[in-house]
Design a protein around this motif. Structure first.
Motif, PDB file in Angstrom:
ATOM      1  N   ILE A 143      -7.723  14.143   4.366  1.00 30.47           N
ATOM      2  CA  ILE A 143      -7.358  13.416   5.589  1.00 30.47           C
ATOM      3  C   ILE A 143      -7.123  11.939   5.290  1.00 30.47           C
ATOM      4  O   ILE A 143      -6.129  11.338   5.734  1.00 30.47           O
ATOM      5  CB  ILE A 143      -8.455  13.585   6.655  1.00 30.47           C
ATOM      6  N   VAL A 144      -8.019  11.334   4.520  1.00 33.30           N
ATOM      7  CA  VAL A 144      -7.905   9.904   4.218  1.00 33.30           C
ATOM      8  C   VAL A 144      -6.619   9.618   3.448  1.00 33.30           C
ATOM      9  O   VAL A 144      -5.852   8.694   3.786  1.00 33.30           O
ATOM     10  CB  VAL A 144      -9.133   9.436   3.422  1.00 33.30           C
ATOM     11  N   THR A 145      -6.355  10.392   2.402  1.00 38.24           N
ATOM     12  CA  THR A 145      -5.161  10.136   1.590  1.00 38.24           C
ATOM     13  C   THR A 145      -3.879  10.418   2.365  1.00 38.24           C
ATOM     14  O   THR A 145      -2.864   9.751   2.141  1.00 38.24           O
ATOM     15  CB  THR A 145      -5.195  10.993   0.320  1.00 38.24           C
ATOM     16  N   GLN A 146      -3.928  11.362   3.284  1.00 44.12           N
ATOM     17  CA  GLN A 146      -2.738  11.657   4.092  1.00 44.12           C
ATOM     18  C   GLN A 146      -2.403  10.483   5.017  1.00 44.12           C
ATOM     19  O   GLN A 146      -1.238  10.108   5.164  1.00 44.12           O
ATOM     20  CB  GLN A 146      -2.984  12.925   4.920  1.00 44.12           C
ATOM     21  N   ILE A 147      -3.418   9.916   5.638  1.00 40.60           N
ATOM     22  CA  ILE A 147      -3.193   8.773   6.524  1.00 40.60           C
ATOM     23  C   ILE A 147      -2.644   7.585   5.739  1.00 40.60           C
ATOM     24  O   ILE A 147      -1.686   6.919   6.166  1.00 40.60           O
ATOM     25  CB  ILE A 147      -4.504   8.395   7.244  1.00 40.60           C
TER      26      ILE A 147
END
Length: 556
Positions: free
Chosen positions: A352-356
């Motif tokens: 989730i963090v890397t996608q954002i």
């Protein structure tokens, strides 16, 4: 009397009941403890050399699947100025998107075949098709500056090579995960680095061999490297012999290919939607990066900015290939680093963090890049975070499975269903992977600007991140409680939090109860009367503080 076998898969994972005493056979707690102890005492890293030769073989499988997709931008930049200079950008993107489509479309059937133990047939098929397709591309492509037939290039590079790559993609992560059960995120992350390393090696190789030997011989060189590495994978990329391969009763049944439990799992469904949006906008970045740099004047062909559509052939190479190499090189670091932390923070949380961050980099850094330094900065940072984005889906699916099958008697299903669930997820993303680059190519042709591609990719990755957040909402945290419970407690509503948790039975609670009842009802004693056995099971359930142990001295 032998115990009744209702679930062949479960019996294979459990210790043999033939050698146990009647007291041990009657205790479902012993089964759970044994399963837990096996996981607890399993070493974090395997001690067999076969695990590491297999790991390298799986690396090469990824090297020759998504690695060739990542390198397609270099092929495309050559086609634009040479053999396919009169072809629309949409059609050029169709070759690469066909590869992505086939790799994802066949992920579900390939995953199921791997689960059933047919890995050798799958890898043999890919070992033949990938080098053969590349070699046929070198035959079908004309010499010198003559125009090529789009259909022949699409059939060889898009269709034949794409079908071979489809055999490798799921195989790479699934086979490696059978050896590295306790370090799955990092192991799969290293395997995923094969795609980014190939994205550095193949573009550089193609670029320099074209100058020295011409395009056709350059493609033959790529076919040779692919052939050698594929043969290594065929020999050494084999699953752990201790891994259970449940056999399907019939391959004609729909239930063999589609797991209904996955479709009923909300976290899985939302994460599948997230991966679909991911592929809708991810590869337009890789396919159009070199052309964007050339048109923007950040990289040149023949000392000047390149037009969007070339009208005359040119032998001057595109001086933007290094950007794709930088992006893929940075992707290697991102895949390793974030996969390592994923084992500690949870793969889905890291995803989730890397996608954002990836979507923000496109919104801010790529759209505003007005110099070569800014373009290189985007390639470095987007490469780092996007490497994690594209490499973590198998580990995130494993994360969802581990949160779903928490009961020790069902825990083996988290490993046994990994290939099928991963394949189902990727197959759903096949259509977005096909149409995403096509839409991006059409937007470039229609509006003659690459800002359309940038916005398209950024919005798609943003929608993907939102779906991942919803998927995470349905999964428990480390302490077993759900996110909604923690939010209620954070705002001081402890009664509401307790009420929500009581109304939401976890998978562990339901499965533990079912496993207890089924195991007790199937307990084997020396009593010939089935009625007596049921009475003893009921007695044990009625008085849990003092369980009745059916030892030899208790048998009548």
């Amino acid at each position: 009397m032998a115990p009744r076998v209702d679930d062949e898969e479960s019996q294979k994972d459990r210790p043999s009941t033939q050698s146990l005493s009647s007291q041990e056979r009657a205790s479902v707690e012993n089964i759970s403890i044994t399963s837990s102890m096996e996981d607890a005492f399993e070493p974090k890293w395997p001690r067999s050399w076969r695990a590491y030769t297999c790991w390298l073989g799986c690396f090469f499988l990824m090297f020759n699947s998504w690695g060739l997709v990542n390198a397609y931008g270099t092929f495309s930049s050559y086609y634009v100025g040479n053999s396919l200079r009169e072809v629309d950008q949409l059609e050029l993107n169709l070759i690469g998107s066909t590869q992505s489509f086939l790799v994802l479309l066949f992920s579900a059937p390939v995953g199921k075949l791997l689960d059933a133990g047919h890995f050798r047939y799958v890898v043999v098929t890919g070992t033949f098709l990938v080098p053969f397709g590349l070699f046929m591309l070198s035959v079908a492509h004309p010499k010198n500056d003559a125009l090529a037939s789009f259909g022949s290039i699409w059939a060889t590079q898009g269709l034949v090579v794409g079908l071979g790559m489809a055999c490798f993609f799921v195989s790479s992560s699934q086979i490696a995960s059978t050896w590295f059960r306790r370090s799955k995120s990092l192991a799969v992350g290293v395997v995923a680095c094969g795609a980014s390393i190939a994205g550095v090696v193949y573009p550089a190789m193609i670029r320099f061999l074209i100058e020295e030997l011409g395009f056709n011989n350059a493609v033959r060189g790529v076919a040779g490297v692919a052939g050698v590495t594929c043969v290594y994978s065929l020999i050494f990329a084999t699953p752990n012999p201790a891994h259970v391969h449940p056999k399907s009763q019939s391959y004609r049944k729909l239930s063999t290919w589609i797991d209904k439990e996955a479709l009923a799992n909300k976290a899985f469904c939302w994460f599948t939607a997230a991966v679909a949006f991911l592929f809708l906008g991810f590869y337009p970045v890789f396919f159009n990066l070199e052309e964007w740099a050339a048109v923007s004047g950040l990289g040149t062909r023949g000392g000047s900015s390149a037009p969007i559509s070339a009208s005359a052939p040119t032998t001057a190479p595109m001086q933007t290939y290094f950007m794709l190499m930088i992006m893929n090189g940075a992707s290697t670091f991102g895949r390793l680093a974030f996969a390592f932390f994923g084992d500690y923070t949870g793969a889905l949380n890291m995803h989730i963090v890397t996608q954002i961050v990836s979507s923000l980099l496109i919104y801010i850094l790529w759209t505003l890049a007005g110099s070569t330094a800014a373009a290189i900065a985007f390639c470095v940072f987007f490469g780092m975070f996007s490497g994690s984005v594209i490499g973590l889906p198998p580990a995130s699916i494993a994360n969802i499975l581990n949160c779903t099958y928490t009961d020790p008697s069902k825990k083996h299903l988290a490993h046994a269903k990994l290939g099928q669930w991963t394949g189902m997820m990727y197959s759903v993303a096949a259509i977005p992977a096909l149409i995403g680059p096509l839409i991006a190519g059409h937007l470039v042709t229609e509006y003659s600007t690459y800002i359309t591609v940038q916005i398209w990719s950024a919005v798609s990755l943003t929608l993907s991140a939102m779906c991942m957040i919803v998927a995470r909402w349905y999964l428990p945290t480390v302490d077993g409680a759900h996110i909604s419970t923690h939010l209620y407690r954070f705002f001081g509503k402890h009664d509401k939090a307790d009420e929500v948790e009581k109304r939401r039975p976890t998978h562990a609670t339901v499965e533990s109860t079912n496993a207890l009842n089924q195991s007790l009802s199937r307990s084997t004693t020396r009593v010939n009367s089935k009625v007596a056995s049921r009475q003893m099971s009921e007695e044990k359930i009625a008085s849990p503080p003092e369980p009745v142990l059916l030892g030899p001295e208790k048998n009548v």
